[in-house]
Design a protein around this motif. Structure first.
Motif, PDB file in Angstrom:
ATOM      1  N   PHE A   1     -34.478  48.539 -34.734  1.00  0.00           N
ATOM      2  CA  PHE A   1     -35.666  47.931 -35.325  1.00  0.00           C
ATOM      3  C   PHE A   1     -36.740  47.658 -34.258  1.00  0.00           C
ATOM      4  N   ASN A   2     -36.311  47.252 -33.070  1.00  0.00           N
ATOM      5  CA  ASN A   2     -37.294  47.054 -31.980  1.00  0.00           C
ATOM      6  C   ASN A   2     -38.024  48.357 -31.653  1.00  0.00           C
ATOM      7  N   LEU A   3     -37.271  49.449 -31.616  1.00  0.00           N
ATOM      8  CA  LEU A   3     -37.865  50.755 -31.312  1.00  0.00           C
ATOM      9  C   LEU A   3     -38.840  51.161 -32.411  1.00  0.00           C
ATOM     10  N   TRP A   4     -38.423  51.046 -33.667  1.00  0.00           N
ATOM     11  CA  TRP A   4     -39.298  51.407 -34.773  1.00  0.00           C
ATOM     12  C   TRP A   4     -40.612  50.620 -34.740  1.00  0.00           C
ATOM     13  N   MET A   5     -40.502  49.328 -34.482  1.00  0.00           N
ATOM     14  CA  MET A   5     -41.653  48.453 -34.659  1.00  0.00           C
ATOM     15  C   MET A   5     -42.562  48.382 -33.437  1.00  0.00           C
ATOM     16  N   ASN A   6     -42.008  48.624 -32.255  1.00  0.00           N
ATOM     17  CA  ASN A   6     -42.813  48.516 -31.036  1.00  0.00           C
ATOM     18  C   ASN A   6     -43.336  49.849 -30.527  1.00  0.00           C
ATOM     19  N   PHE A   7     -42.668  50.950 -30.933  1.00  0.00           N
ATOM     20  CA  PHE A   7     -43.089  52.272 -30.482  1.00  0.00           C
ATOM     21  C   PHE A   7     -43.154  53.233 -31.659  1.00  0.00           C
TER      22      PHE A   7
ATOM     23  N   GLU B   1     -45.111  39.552 -34.956  1.00  0.00           N
ATOM     24  CA  GLU B   1     -46.075  38.658 -34.334  1.00  0.00           C
ATOM     25  C   GLU B   1     -47.198  39.422 -33.633  1.00  0.00           C
ATOM     26  N   ASN B   2     -46.853  40.547 -33.052  1.00  0.00           N
ATOM     27  CA  ASN B   2     -47.858  41.349 -32.326  1.00  0.00           C
ATOM     28  C   ASN B   2     -47.631  42.805 -32.689  1.00  0.00           C
ATOM     29  N   ALA B   3     -48.034  43.161 -33.903  1.00  0.00           N
ATOM     30  CA  ALA B   3     -47.612  44.452 -34.461  1.00  0.00           C
ATOM     31  C   ALA B   3     -48.799  45.282 -34.945  1.00  0.00           C
ATOM     32  N   LYS B   4     -49.939  45.200 -34.274  1.00  0.00           N
ATOM     33  CA  LYS B   4     -51.117  45.926 -34.733  1.00  0.00           C
ATOM     34  C   LYS B   4     -50.839  47.421 -34.830  1.00  0.00           C
ATOM     35  N   LYS B   5     -50.174  47.963 -33.838  1.00  0.00           N
ATOM     36  CA  LYS B   5     -49.883  49.394 -33.823  1.00  0.00           C
ATOM     37  C   LYS B   5     -48.903  49.756 -34.938  1.00  0.00           C
ATOM     38  N   PHE B   6     -47.958  48.904 -35.176  1.00  0.00           N
ATOM     39  CA  PHE B   6     -46.962  49.123 -36.243  1.00  0.00           C
ATOM     40  C   PHE B   6     -47.649  49.130 -37.609  1.00  0.00           C
TER      41      PHE B   6
ATOM     42  N   GLY C   1     -43.902  56.150 -34.058  1.00  0.00           N
ATOM     43  CA  GLY C   1     -44.454  57.493 -33.909  1.00  0.00           C
ATOM     44  C   GLY C   1     -44.232  58.132 -32.568  1.00  0.00           C
ATOM     45  N   GLU C   2     -43.688  57.394 -31.603  1.00  0.00           N
ATOM     46  CA  GLU C   2     -43.503  57.955 -30.264  1.00  0.00           C
ATOM     47  C   GLU C   2     -42.137  58.639 -30.163  1.00  0.00           C
ATOM     48  N   LYS C   3     -42.103  59.705 -29.394  1.00  0.00           N
ATOM     49  CA  LYS C   3     -40.859  60.430 -29.122  1.00  0.00           C
ATOM     50  C   LYS C   3     -40.123  60.769 -30.427  1.00  0.00           C
ATOM     51  N   SER C   4     -40.872  61.294 -31.376  1.00  0.00           N
ATOM     52  CA  SER C   4     -40.314  61.678 -32.686  1.00  0.00           C
ATOM     53  C   SER C   4     -39.638  60.512 -33.392  1.00  0.00           C
ATOM     54  N   ASN C   5     -40.115  59.311 -33.075  1.00  0.00           N
ATOM     55  CA  ASN C   5     -39.517  58.119 -33.674  1.00  0.00           C
ATOM     56  C   ASN C   5     -40.116  57.875 -35.067  1.00  0.00           C
ATOM     57  N   VAL C   6     -39.746  58.727 -36.019  1.00  0.00           N
ATOM     58  CA  VAL C   6     -40.257  58.604 -37.378  1.00  0.00           C
ATOM     59  C   VAL C   6     -39.574  57.414 -38.051  1.00  0.00           C
TER      60      VAL C   6
END
Length: 637
Positions: A444-450, A487-492, A452-457
């Motif tokens: 969940f940390n990977l999904w929410m913080n990164f 809390e800090n998820a603008k990119k997400f 679309g990166e590294k094919s992280n669909v």
């Protein structure tokens, strides 16, 4: 002067259903006629074959066991504890007790006279509904089920189920036995026996003038009051209580109680001036209640295998269809369906653990997608993931193997029940979705913080999770992880917003419905991907941005958003209604064609439904603008 004992009884009863539905004055009046019984451990209140008492019972302290004899064995079917009622047979049946009631602890029991309580039932449908559900679920008369004492867990669906009784239709005998008034009792009794029915309607030119039941034969013939050669008109009950063809379960219940009868005659217009259509018996009401969701959930908990679970789910599908036909709000049906689906998943897991043995560590099974949102009415996909507690590294492989075996067997059971497991990879039997708690935190940390990166669909349906089985602490800890990341998820949010806006358009450039151009669904409209999922995704994104906890359902999400953001309230409320329209249309299509309802032949819709479908897309464009503005969609665009 106030009776202190009656006051104490009244106060006690006021805390428990169905007595909490009564006023303090009515409860006190009933309590004046209550007898207080002290029952020793192993003492029996009634046994199978005993004549009916003139009272029913409430456990004031202690614990009772209700059992019946099946295949020469005594089987426990209910365990009434403090505040629970039992012994309701005098309300709904005329024959002797069919169960045993025995104290397994020293107990105090309140014995409430039927005559004192009956008037309040006839005037309060909630009380009537509650009592009949209890009787239907703990009676040997229930269909395919011997006693599933109705317990309204957490009070989640009592109100909705009670309301549904006003709409729920009845199956009844549409070919009743008709006889003439000049026939003898012996002739009529023989016809009843040959036809395997418990009643005969006496008629003149197909108009009802009286009714004879097996109770009449016992009370008037077997006692010697009349001879078997007497004319049937001498013992018939007249006039007959008549009802129209569309009588609901609740209406039939009330009429039987108000008129102290066990049968109703169905006529063309509900009066005795038009032709006989059928007859409703007390047994029909019990059978109808046996398909009530509360009873079905209890039946699920006792189901021995996957085939039994499938039969129960088929019964519930009939309930869904009847509910839609009776125009019960889809939001109510969704709530109940969510409880039934959860019960099926829990039982599948229980059966698997019985086979495999106890789990090595605590775990939680989560439903995701439509099951997680409590929006699944049809036999569509099952989606899930499994979280187990962290273990030492050297034990992880062994523990994971156990849970993968468990997941595969659970999913196989649910496939037999009818839930498809082949079209999507999001299943707990997949090693990617069966992991330790720490592995899920990292996921969940990977999904929410990164995103679309590294094919992280991101599979967004993982954010619609609902605990179906297991440790609630795991769910709570997972919630903390998700909401901390918000809390800090603008990119997400931007990623989710962009994904939401990528859904296929419902209309062509020329404002015609976009239908499939090739393949098995050529010329059909995909209501799931073009109508339902865009609203699902939008509601999820917007509620997550407000950090709203505990609401997964799309309709309820939009309702909550309307309260939080008044300036967009109209858009959100219109979106909520559009979602319910699309969902209802899909459900009706699925039930009609025994399919998932995803693809619709627009030509088969009425002109009115086609116009409603077109109009329902109106709020979606406004919703898109809200999302673009709120999340400043420069990412991923």
């Amino acid at each position: 002067m106030t009776n202190s004992l009656a006051s104490r009884i009244s106060e006690f009863l006021s805390f428990y259903t169905p007595f909490s539905e009564l006023s303090a004055e009515d409860l006190y009046a009933i309590s004046l006629s209550v007898n207080v019984l002290t029952i020793d451990k192993n003492e029996t209140i009634f046994k199978i074959g005993d004549k009916l008492h003139d009272r029913f019972y409430v456990v004031a302290s202690g614990l009772m066991h209700i059992s019946l004899i099946s295949d020469a064995e005594e089987n426990l079917i209910d365990k009434p504890a403090v505040g629970e009622v039992f012994g309701l047979r005098p309300f709904f049946a005329k024959n002797n007790y069919a169960t045993n009631a025995k104290a397994i602890q020293d107990s105090i029991i309140f014995a409430i006279p039927v005559f004192a309580f009956k008037p309040f039932i006839a005037n309060n449908t909630k009380i009537l509904d509650f009592l009949l559900q209890n009787f239907a679920s703990s009676s040997s008369d229930s269909t395919e089920n011997l006693g599933l004492g109705f317990t309204n867990e957490g009070g989640k669906t009592y109100e909705t189920q009670s309301e549904i009784q006003f709409f729920q239709s009845l199956e009844y005998n549409k070919s009743p036995l008709l006889v003439h008034s000049e026939e003898t009792v012996q002739e009529v009794a023989q016809k009843m026996s040959d036809s395997l029915v418990g009643s005969a309607l006496i008629h003149e030119s197909n108009l009802p003038i009286g009714i004879v039941t097996d109770v009449d034969l016992r009370s008037k013939i077997a006692t010697g009051r009349f001879t078997i050669t007497a004319l049937v008109k001498k013992i018939m009950s007249s006039p007959v209580i008549t009802v129209p063809e569309n009588t609901s379960l609740a209406e039939a219940q009330l009429l039987m109680l108000q008129n102290n009868v066990t049968h109703l005659c169905v006529t063309s217009d509900g009066t005795d001036k038009t032709g006989i259509v059928g007859v409703i018996s007390q047994q029909d009401l019990i059978f109808a209640q046996a398909s009530n969701p509360g009873v079905l959930i209890k039946e699920i908990k006792r189901a021995p295998n996957a085939i039994a679970l499938h039969k129960i789910r088929i019964k519930f599908e009939d309930f869904i269809q009847n509910s839609i036909q009776k125009k019960i709000p889809l939001s109510h049906i969704n709530t109940i369906a969510g409880e039934v689906n959860n019960a099926l998943i829990k039982r599948a897991i229980d059966l698997t653990i019985l086979e495999l043995g106890s789990a090595p560590v605590r775990f939680s099974w989560f439903s995701i997608g439509s099951q997680g949102r409590k929006e699944q009415l049809l036999f569509t996909d099952q989606n899930s993931f499994l979280v187990y507690e962290d273990v030492a590294a050297e034990n992880n492989l062994m523990v994971k193997e156990y849970f993968l075996r468990l997941a595969k067997k659970v999913i196989a059971i649910l496939e037999v029940v009818g839930y498809n497991a082949t079209t999507l990879p999001y299943l707990a039997s997949n090693p990617d979705w069966c992991k330790s708690y720490t592995e899920w935190v990292n996921q969940f940390n990977l999904w929410m913080n990164f995103p679309g990166e590294k094919s992280n669909v991101i599979a967004t349906l993982f954010f619609d999770y609902e605990l179906a089985f297991g440790a609630i602490e795991i769910e709570e800890q997972l919630n903390e992880v998700v909401f901390k990341n918000l809390e800090n998820a603008k990119k997400f949010y931007a990623y989710l917003g962009a994904e939401t806006l990528k859904k296929p358009a419902p209309f062509t450039f020329f404002k015609q419905f976009n239908v499939e151009e090739e393949g098995a669904h050529k010329n059909l409209f995909d209501i799931k991907n073009r109508a339902i999922l865009p609203l699902v995704d939008a509601a999820r994104l917007l509620t997550m941005s407000h950090k709203i906890k505990g609401i997964n359902n799309t309709f309820l999400r939009f309702k909550q958003l309307a309260m939080i953001e008044p300036k967009y309230a109209d858009i959100y409320l219109n979106a909520a209604e559009a979602f319910m329209f699309f969902s209802k249309l899909r459900t009706k299509e699925g039930l009609k064609n025994n399919s998932t309802g995803q693809y619709i032949l627009l030509e088969e819709l009425s002109k009115s439904d086609r116009e409603k479908l077109r109009s329902a897309f109106a709020p979606m464009k406004e919703l898109e603008e809200v999302i673009k503005n709120k999340f400043q969609l420069t990412y991923f665009m």
